[in-house]
Scaffold this active site. Structure first.
Site, mmCIF file in Angstrom:
data_model
loop_
_atom_site.group_PDB
_atom_site.id
_atom_site.type_symbol
_atom_site.label_atom_id
_atom_site.label_comp_id
_atom_site.label_asym_id
_atom_site.label_seq_id
_atom_site.Cartn_x
_atom_site.Cartn_y
_atom_site.Cartn_z
ATOM 1 N N CYS A 151 -34.734 -49.732 -21.074
ATOM 2 C CA CYS A 151 -34.831 -48.419 -20.435
ATOM 3 C C CYS A 151 -35.628 -48.560 -19.143
ATOM 4 O O CYS A 151 -36.708 -49.166 -19.148
ATOM 5 C CB CYS A 151 -35.521 -47.433 -21.386
ATOM 6 N N LEU A 152 -35.103 -47.984 -18.071
ATOM 7 C CA LEU A 152 -35.804 -48.065 -16.782
ATOM 8 C C LEU A 152 -37.128 -47.300 -16.832
ATOM 9 O O LEU A 152 -38.017 -47.559 -16.025
ATOM 10 C CB LEU A 152 -34.910 -47.515 -15.668
ATOM 11 N N HIS A 212 -27.799 -43.186 -25.340
ATOM 12 C CA HIS A 212 -29.174 -43.382 -24.843
ATOM 13 C C HIS A 212 -29.484 -42.364 -23.740
ATOM 14 O O HIS A 212 -30.569 -41.769 -23.724
ATOM 15 C CB HIS A 212 -29.270 -44.825 -24.319
ATOM 16 N N GLU A 213 -28.516 -42.147 -22.834
ATOM 17 C CA GLU A 213 -28.758 -41.221 -21.712
ATOM 18 C C GLU A 213 -28.798 -39.764 -22.196
ATOM 19 O O GLU A 213 -29.613 -38.973 -21.715
ATOM 20 C CB GLU A 213 -27.684 -41.399 -20.623
ATOM 21 N N GLY A 229 -27.387 -47.256 -16.503
ATOM 22 C CA GLY A 229 -27.338 -45.828 -16.788
ATOM 23 C C GLY A 229 -28.573 -45.155 -16.213
ATOM 24 O O GLY A 229 -29.564 -45.823 -15.881
ATOM 25 N N GLN A 265 -35.055 -38.759 -16.073
ATOM 26 C CA GLN A 265 -35.849 -39.926 -15.666
ATOM 27 C C GLN A 265 -36.329 -39.841 -14.212
ATOM 28 O O GLN A 265 -37.225 -40.564 -13.814
ATOM 29 C CB GLN A 265 -35.039 -41.212 -15.862
ATOM 30 N N HIS A 317 -32.091 -38.928 -23.458
ATOM 31 C CA HIS A 317 -33.056 -38.575 -22.399
ATOM 32 C C HIS A 317 -32.983 -37.075 -22.098
ATOM 33 O O HIS A 317 -34.018 -36.418 -21.918
ATOM 34 C CB HIS A 317 -32.776 -39.350 -21.112
HETATM 35 O O1 K1U Z 1 -31.646 -45.084 -19.327
HETATM 36 C C1 K1U Z 1 -32.014 -46.070 -18.725
HETATM 37 O O2 K1U Z 1 -33.190 -46.251 -18.495
HETATM 38 C C2 K1U Z 1 -31.019 -47.103 -18.242
HETATM 39 C C3 K1U Z 1 -30.850 -48.251 -19.225
HETATM 40 C C4 K1U Z 1 -29.566 -48.004 -19.988
HETATM 41 C C5 K1U Z 1 -29.363 -48.814 -21.237
HETATM 42 C C6 K1U Z 1 -29.343 -50.196 -21.237
HETATM 43 C C7 K1U Z 1 -29.123 -50.899 -22.400
HETATM 44 C C8 K1U Z 1 -28.895 -50.227 -23.573
HETATM 45 C C9 K1U Z 1 -28.933 -48.855 -23.581
HETATM 46 C C10 K1U Z 1 -29.144 -48.139 -22.414
HETATM 47 C C11 K1U Z 1 -30.807 -49.543 -18.426
HETATM 48 O O3 K1U Z 1 -29.991 -49.713 -17.593
HETATM 49 S S1 K1U Z 1 -31.985 -50.753 -18.797
HETATM 50 C C12 K1U Z 1 -31.507 -52.111 -17.740
HETATM 51 C C13 K1U Z 1 -30.336 -52.886 -18.249
HETATM 52 O O4 K1U Z 1 -30.034 -52.820 -19.423
HETATM 53 C C14 K1U Z 1 -29.525 -53.727 -17.333
HETATM 54 C C15 K1U Z 1 -29.837 -53.861 -16.022
HETATM 55 C C16 K1U Z 1 -29.050 -54.647 -15.181
HETATM 56 C C17 K1U Z 1 -27.957 -55.288 -15.664
HETATM 57 C C18 K1U Z 1 -27.634 -55.180 -16.994
HETATM 58 C C19 K1U Z 1 -28.409 -54.385 -17.834
HETATM 59 ZN ZN ZN Z 2 -33.540 -44.933 -20.730
#
Ligand code: K1U
Ligand code: ZN
Length: 167
Positions: free
Chosen positions: A91-92, A133-134, A46, A51, A137
């Site tokens: 979260c990235l 979650h998004e 996401g 972000q 943000h």
């Molecule tokens: O909002 C963001 O920073 C993105 C976030 C979204 C998210 C992940 C997990 C739970 C709630 C929201 C991410 O993508 S973090 C990275 C991640 O979870 C992931 C990356 C690659 C493959 C699988 C998962």
């Molecule tokens: Zn996030």
């Protein structure tokens, strides 16, 4: 397409409230394409415009294994929720930190697609977690704010230290 820079916690820009998108035009579609490239490269499931320091109400989600099921939500609104569930979130903008958050289990979301057409969708499981979650943000909220003050302070110090080390 272009890779965009992802803002990291505790940068105050993550707490800005994003503004609604009045017209879904080519500028917005270019932002969607650039955000998609950035999300897949990270990699993430996401990404919210906040972000990448763009304070408009736009989020992307793709929870597929094959990374070919991009969902675009413009001006998303959660119009119904039910239940409650716990899920580990990442979260990235908070690299290397994962923790459990409790949220509504099932949601109904209303939004515009990338052609500006309204739609509604039900979501549960990881999709519901990711959409909530998004949208947080867009409202200036980062998932660590669901954690204790002590954990938030530890995460803030850890990320500030990491940022100093890469400079
Ligand atoms: O909002 C963001 O920073 C993105 C976030 C979204 C998210 C992940 C997990 C739970 C709630 C929201 C991410 O993508 S973090 C990275 C991640 O979870 C992931 C990356 C690659 C493959 C699988 C998962
Ligand atoms: Zn996030």
């Amino acid at each position: 397409m272009a890779l965009l820079k992802i803002v990291h916690y505790p940068d105050p820009r993550l707490h800005k409230v994003a503004q609604p998108i009045a017209t879904v035009d080519d500028e917005i579609r270019t932002l969607v394409a650039d955000m998609a490239e950035t999300m897949y490269a990270a990699p993430g499931i996401g990404l919210a415009a906040t972000q990448v320091d763009r304070h408009v109400r736009l989020i992307l989600v793709d929870i597929s294994e094959s990374k070919d099921a991009l969902q675009v939500f413009i001006n998303p609104e959660i119009i119904a929720t039910s239940g409650q569930s716990e899920h580990e979130e990442g979260c990235l903008s908070v690299p290397g930190i994962y923790d459990t958050v409790t949220r509504p289990e099932r949601i109904r979301v209303r939004a515009l697609d990338s052609r500006g057409q309204p739609f509604e969708r039900e979501a549960d499981g990881l999709l519901a977690v990711c959409i909530q979650h998004e949208i947080d943000h867009l409202d200036g909220k980062v998932f660590v704010e669901y954690l204790s003050r002590l954990k938030q302070e530890r995460i803030r110090k850890k990320l500030l230290k990491q940022a100093r080390e890469v400079m």
